[in-house]
Each structure stands twice: as structure tokens, then as C-alpha cells.
Motif scaffolding. Structure first.
Motif, mmCIF file in Angstrom:
data_model
loop_
_atom_site.group_PDB
_atom_site.id
_atom_site.type_symbol
_atom_site.label_atom_id
_atom_site.label_comp_id
_atom_site.label_asym_id
_atom_site.label_seq_id
_atom_site.Cartn_x
_atom_site.Cartn_y
_atom_site.Cartn_z
ATOM 1 N N TYR A 109 1.005 -1.387 -0.156
ATOM 2 C CA TYR A 109 0.158 -0.071 -0.182
ATOM 3 C C TYR A 109 1.238 1.026 0.453
ATOM 4 O O TYR A 109 0.615 2.737 -0.924
ATOM 5 C CB TYR A 109 -1.106 0.163 0.875
ATOM 6 N N TRP A 110 1.781 1.312 0.792
ATOM 7 C CA TRP A 110 2.626 1.985 0.948
ATOM 8 C C TRP A 110 3.369 2.743 -0.592
ATOM 9 O O TRP A 110 3.804 4.052 -0.756
ATOM 10 C CB TRP A 110 3.776 2.415 1.994
ATOM 11 N N PRO A 111 4.025 2.197 -0.760
ATOM 12 C CA PRO A 111 5.194 1.688 -2.125
ATOM 13 C C PRO A 111 3.845 2.902 -3.314
ATOM 14 O O PRO A 111 4.384 4.282 -4.293
ATOM 15 C CB PRO A 111 5.334 0.849 -2.853
ATOM 16 N N GLN A 112 2.676 2.437 -3.041
ATOM 17 C CA GLN A 112 1.880 2.554 -3.999
ATOM 18 C C GLN A 112 1.261 4.150 -4.281
ATOM 19 O O GLN A 112 0.838 4.544 -4.616
ATOM 20 C CB GLN A 112 0.769 1.717 -4.555
ATOM 21 N N ARG A 113 0.539 4.290 -2.902
ATOM 22 C CA ARG A 113 -0.136 5.294 -2.043
ATOM 23 C C ARG A 113 1.229 6.254 -2.744
ATOM 24 O O ARG A 113 1.222 7.571 -3.205
ATOM 25 C CB ARG A 113 -0.429 5.170 -0.597
ATOM 26 N N LEU A 114 2.424 6.547 -2.145
ATOM 27 C CA LEU A 114 3.232 7.445 -2.089
ATOM 28 C C LEU A 114 4.029 7.828 -3.669
ATOM 29 O O LEU A 114 4.248 8.587 -4.091
ATOM 30 C CB LEU A 114 4.687 6.957 -1.660
ATOM 31 N N GLN A 124 8.994 -2.909 11.427
ATOM 32 C CA GLN A 124 10.009 -3.231 9.847
ATOM 33 C C GLN A 124 9.578 -3.877 9.458
ATOM 34 O O GLN A 124 8.888 -4.848 9.597
ATOM 35 C CB GLN A 124 11.238 -3.571 11.484
ATOM 36 N N VAL A 125 10.143 -4.203 8.181
ATOM 37 C CA VAL A 125 9.724 -4.986 7.561
ATOM 38 C C VAL A 125 10.930 -5.801 6.811
ATOM 39 O O VAL A 125 12.379 -5.295 7.035
ATOM 40 C CB VAL A 125 9.047 -4.472 5.971
ATOM 41 N N THR A 147 10.696 4.184 1.801
ATOM 42 C CA THR A 147 9.418 4.243 0.572
ATOM 43 C C THR A 147 9.220 5.260 -0.286
ATOM 44 O O THR A 147 9.283 4.759 -2.165
ATOM 45 C CB THR A 147 7.908 3.427 0.841
ATOM 46 N N ALA A 148 8.798 6.482 -0.001
ATOM 47 C CA ALA A 148 8.902 7.289 -0.912
ATOM 48 C C ALA A 148 9.672 7.160 -1.730
ATOM 49 O O ALA A 148 10.126 8.068 -2.934
ATOM 50 C CB ALA A 148 8.781 8.712 -0.115
ATOM 51 N N ALA A 149 11.152 7.743 -1.251
ATOM 52 C CA ALA A 149 12.177 7.688 -2.056
ATOM 53 C C ALA A 149 12.667 6.792 -3.279
ATOM 54 O O ALA A 149 13.143 6.550 -4.275
ATOM 55 C CB ALA A 149 13.807 8.061 -1.264
ATOM 56 N N GLY A 150 12.223 5.505 -3.091
ATOM 57 C CA GLY A 150 12.717 4.424 -3.502
ATOM 58 C C GLY A 150 11.245 4.256 -4.486
ATOM 59 O O GLY A 150 11.902 3.813 -5.763
ATOM 60 N N VAL A 151 10.407 5.245 -4.804
ATOM 61 C CA VAL A 151 9.263 5.346 -5.807
ATOM 62 C C VAL A 151 9.446 6.944 -6.234
ATOM 63 O O VAL A 151 8.261 6.681 -7.028
ATOM 64 C CB VAL A 151 8.103 4.747 -5.801
ATOM 65 N N GLY A 152 10.488 7.454 -6.636
ATOM 66 C CA GLY A 152 10.654 8.532 -6.841
ATOM 67 C C GLY A 152 9.712 9.935 -6.245
ATOM 68 O O GLY A 152 9.808 10.701 -6.785
ATOM 69 N N ASN A 153 9.653 9.879 -5.243
ATOM 70 C CA ASN A 153 8.860 10.762 -4.367
ATOM 71 C C ASN A 153 9.743 11.602 -3.412
ATOM 72 O O ASN A 153 9.720 10.701 -1.996
ATOM 73 C CB ASN A 153 7.180 10.158 -4.132
ATOM 74 N N THR A 154 10.495 12.432 -3.618
ATOM 75 C CA THR A 154 11.514 12.867 -2.986
ATOM 76 C C THR A 154 11.187 13.900 -2.376
ATOM 77 O O THR A 154 11.835 14.233 -1.590
ATOM 78 C CB THR A 154 12.225 13.947 -3.863
ATOM 79 N N GLU A 155 9.794 13.809 -2.041
ATOM 80 C CA GLU A 155 9.377 15.699 -1.038
ATOM 81 C C GLU A 155 7.698 15.158 -0.596
ATOM 82 O O GLU A 155 6.681 15.594 -1.052
ATOM 83 C CB GLU A 155 9.142 17.401 -1.598
ATOM 84 N N PRO A 156 7.625 13.808 -0.084
ATOM 85 C CA PRO A 156 6.592 13.108 0.958
ATOM 86 C C PRO A 156 5.612 13.996 1.771
ATOM 87 O O PRO A 156 6.346 14.906 2.552
ATOM 88 C CB PRO A 156 6.456 11.714 1.175
ATOM 89 N N THR A 178 13.258 -1.985 -1.844
ATOM 90 C CA THR A 178 12.186 -3.478 -1.965
ATOM 91 C C THR A 178 11.027 -2.149 -2.124
ATOM 92 O O THR A 178 10.258 -2.665 -2.969
ATOM 93 C CB THR A 178 12.079 -3.269 -0.482
ATOM 94 N N ALA A 179 11.050 -0.866 -2.254
ATOM 95 C CA ALA A 179 9.760 -0.165 -2.171
ATOM 96 C C ALA A 179 9.330 -0.392 -4.193
ATOM 97 O O ALA A 179 8.300 -0.521 -4.405
ATOM 98 C CB ALA A 179 9.793 1.367 -1.990
ATOM 99 N N PRO A 180 10.755 0.320 -5.069
ATOM 100 C CA PRO A 180 9.836 -0.203 -6.364
ATOM 101 C C PRO A 180 9.029 -2.105 -6.538
ATOM 102 O O PRO A 180 8.344 -1.939 -7.704
ATOM 103 C CB PRO A 180 10.724 -0.413 -7.190
ATOM 104 N N GLY A 181 9.712 -2.411 -6.202
ATOM 105 C CA GLY A 181 9.310 -4.503 -6.352
ATOM 106 C C GLY A 181 7.764 -4.924 -6.276
ATOM 107 O O GLY A 181 7.275 -5.254 -6.233
#
Length: 316
Positions: free
Chosen positions: A162-167, A184-185, A223-232, A289-292
Motif C-alpha cells: 500500500y505504501w509504495p503505491q500510495r506514495l 520493521q519489514v 519508501t517514497a524515495a524508492g518510488v521517486g517521490n522526493t518530497e512526500p 524494496t519499494a519499487p518491487g
């Protein structure tokens, strides 16, 4: 190296089998095969574990076994057929009944009979304790791995995805609880790699197989950084307000994953990875992990419902 994977078609057990094949190992996946095919390069030994072990398993030889089951009867049948191998049993931090503490004690009372979790979900930890005990009592060489929340590609639960997709969508993001709540994950790929390393080296002992504990805010930033959101744009909403709005913790429809009631769940996502890391576990950052997780199916808070809760929070 001859490896028997009990399973091999879904998430962790499939990742274990896939990586073992890539190492050039002789891999057999014993399962019904109803959840999908085994990985290319692995042999499929059809076995409904409600039945006795097939002759091919009982009369065969393997160097190591990896098992992820939760049912004590399944473990008893498999151990009886493969007790000469090194066993790596994947348990869970749910064997610890006190979720307020990250300590590796006490263990839940063992539940030695198979229980339908749809009827009694609270039996999960007790059944895993019973499974651990069968392996430890009947197999000469064993390792017990107790993961927390396993995430990454192929996760069927959506409890992190949910979090990678939402961010990745951007905009104002409802962040639950407090920024300093510890979570933790562990990436399924890291866990699978370590389980195979442990099988090969015949590592013994019991370990919390968990990721790095960190503040929720740090996990969401990574997680945001991993999906390209640099300023969540995170708006932290306290638990009492979320509960009053009918938002559900942890998982399921209307939920916010990784959000847990505090302080009664302070320890559930705060276990110490140190002993497992000392035994060879290598952990990637959440950014990797997030992009996957962007293609995983997710059942959680809908965008419309999130907007309603945020509007109510701002209007309070």
C-alpha cells in the motif's frame, strides 16, 4: 546441494526455490501445485500434506529441507520422512504472545492439533510453536527462523505494498499514528537468501528473522524515495482520531498497513535483527524494496476514503 522445499509455488517458498535453482542446486518442491507452478528448473513432487508422505520423499535423500507450514500434522509427516536432513523451519514472531515486548520470550502455549484459522485466527502462534517443537525434538540439525512482516515482490497480502503505491501517487498522504512509532519489514529476497545460506552451512539455533527497526516516518521517507517521490507530503493523524473514523489497523479493507494499536503492539515490529545479522542475514534498505511492490494487489484504505478522513482531520 539437494534441497527439498515444502511448498514452492507462493511468495517466500517460491522465492526460496527460485533462488536455489539459480545457485545450481538440485531442487524438489513437494506440494499440491494448486497455487501455481513450481519455478522453472525445480522438480515438482505432488503431495497433499494431509496424506502420508509419498514413497519418493521417504525413500529419497536430501541435504536440507525448508518448510513454511503452520500445521503441526504437516510437520510431523514431513519430519518422519526427512529427519536425516538439515531442517530450516520458517516460524513467526507470532510465537511470542506479548506483542508489547520485542523479547524472544515467553513462547505461546503449543497447539498440537491443526486449527482452521478462519475459525480461530488466534491459534496461529500456538500452532507454529508446536511445529517448532516437532522439528527441534525429532531432527538432529535444525534452524528456526521467526520472521516478522515479510514484504516485497509477490506479496499476496498487500500489508506493505500500500505504501509504495500510495506514495508513488503523490499528493497529501494520510500517515497513521506517530512519526516515531517503530516499525520493521524484511524483504522476501533477503530472507530467502539467508534461509538458503543457513541450509548450506547447516546453521543451527532460533533467530528473529526481521528487518531493521526504524521510526515510521523514516520507513515512509525511504519508501517514497524508492518510488521517486522526493518530497512526500505526510499528514500525521493520531490513532484515536483514526479509530473514531472507523479506519482499520494492519490489514484488510479500509485499513492503513503497518499501523498498530499502541502501546499494546509496541514490540511486534521492533524485534532485534542483530543475532540473525551476525549469522549471515543481509538486509537491503527499504528504498530498494519499494519499487518491487508497485504491481502487488492491495486491499486497504481507498483514495476516496483517505480524502474523507483527511478532510475531517483538517476540519476538526
Amino acid at each position: 546441494m539437494k534441497l527439498l522445499v515444502l511448498g514452492g509455488t507462493r511468495f517466500l517458498s517460491r522465492e526460496v526455490a527460485t533462488q536455489a535453482v539459480s545457485r545450481g542446486w538440485d531442487v524438489t518442491c513437494a506440494c499440491r501445485g494448486e497455487s501455481g507452478p513450481v519455478p522453472d528448473g525445480a522438480e515438482h513432487l505432488r503431495w497433499d500434506r494431509a496424506d502420508e508422505a509419498p514413497d519418493a520423499l521417504s525413500h529419497g535423500t536430501c541435504d536440507a529441507v525448508v518448510d513454511v507450514t503452520r500445521l503441526p500434522s504437516h510437520v510431523r509427516r514431513a519430519v518422519a520422512a526427512t529427519a536425516d536432513a538439515h531442517w530450516v523451519f520458517v516460524s513467526t514472531v507470532s510465537v511470542y504472545p506479548d506483542n508489547s515486548s520485542p523479547a524472544m520470550e515467553p513462547l505461546a502455549e503449543p497447539i498440537t492439533e491443526d486449527v482452521d484459522l478462519a475459525v480461530d485466527p488466534e491459534a496461529y502462534g500456538g500452532m507454529k510453536v508446536a511445529c517448532e517443537q516437532v522439528v527441534q525434538n525429532e531432527v538432529a540439525s535444525t534452524m528456526i527462523a521467526r520472521p516478522g512482516l515479510i514484504v516485497g515482490p509477490g506479496d499476496p497480502t498487500g500489508r506493505f505494498a500500500y505504501w509504495p503505491q500510495r506514495l508513488a501517487r503523490g499528493g497529501e498522504v494520510l500517515a497513521p499514528g506517530r512519526p516515531d512509532d517503530v516499525v520493521q519489514v524484511i524483504d522476501v529476497r533477503d530472507l530467502a537468501t539467508w534461509l538458503l545460506d543457513a541450509a548450506e552451512s547447516r546453521t543451527t539455533g532460533a533467530f528473529d528473522a526481521v528487518g531493521t527497526p526504524m521510526p515510521f516516518a523514516e520507513l515512509l521517507a525511504g519508501t517514497a524515495a524508492g518510488v521517486g517521490n522526493t518530497e512526500p507530503r505526510l499528514t500525521w493523524v493520531d490513532s484515536e482520531f483514526l479509530e473514531a473514523q472507523g479506519v482499520v489497523p494492519w490489514a484488510g479493507e479500509g485499513s492503513l498497513p503497518l499501523w498498530l494499536p499502541r502501546p499494546e503492539y509496541d514490540g511486534m515490529l521492533a524485534h532485534d535483527p542483530g543475532p540473525a545479522v551476525a549469522a549471515g542475514l543481509r538486509l537491503r534498505p527499504v528504498e530498494e524494496t519499494a519499487p518491487g511492490c508497485l504491481d502487488s494487489e492491495v486491499t486497504a484504505l481507498t483514495p476516496e476514503r483517505e480524502a474523507e478522513v483527511l478532510a475531517a482531520w483538517h476540519a476538526r
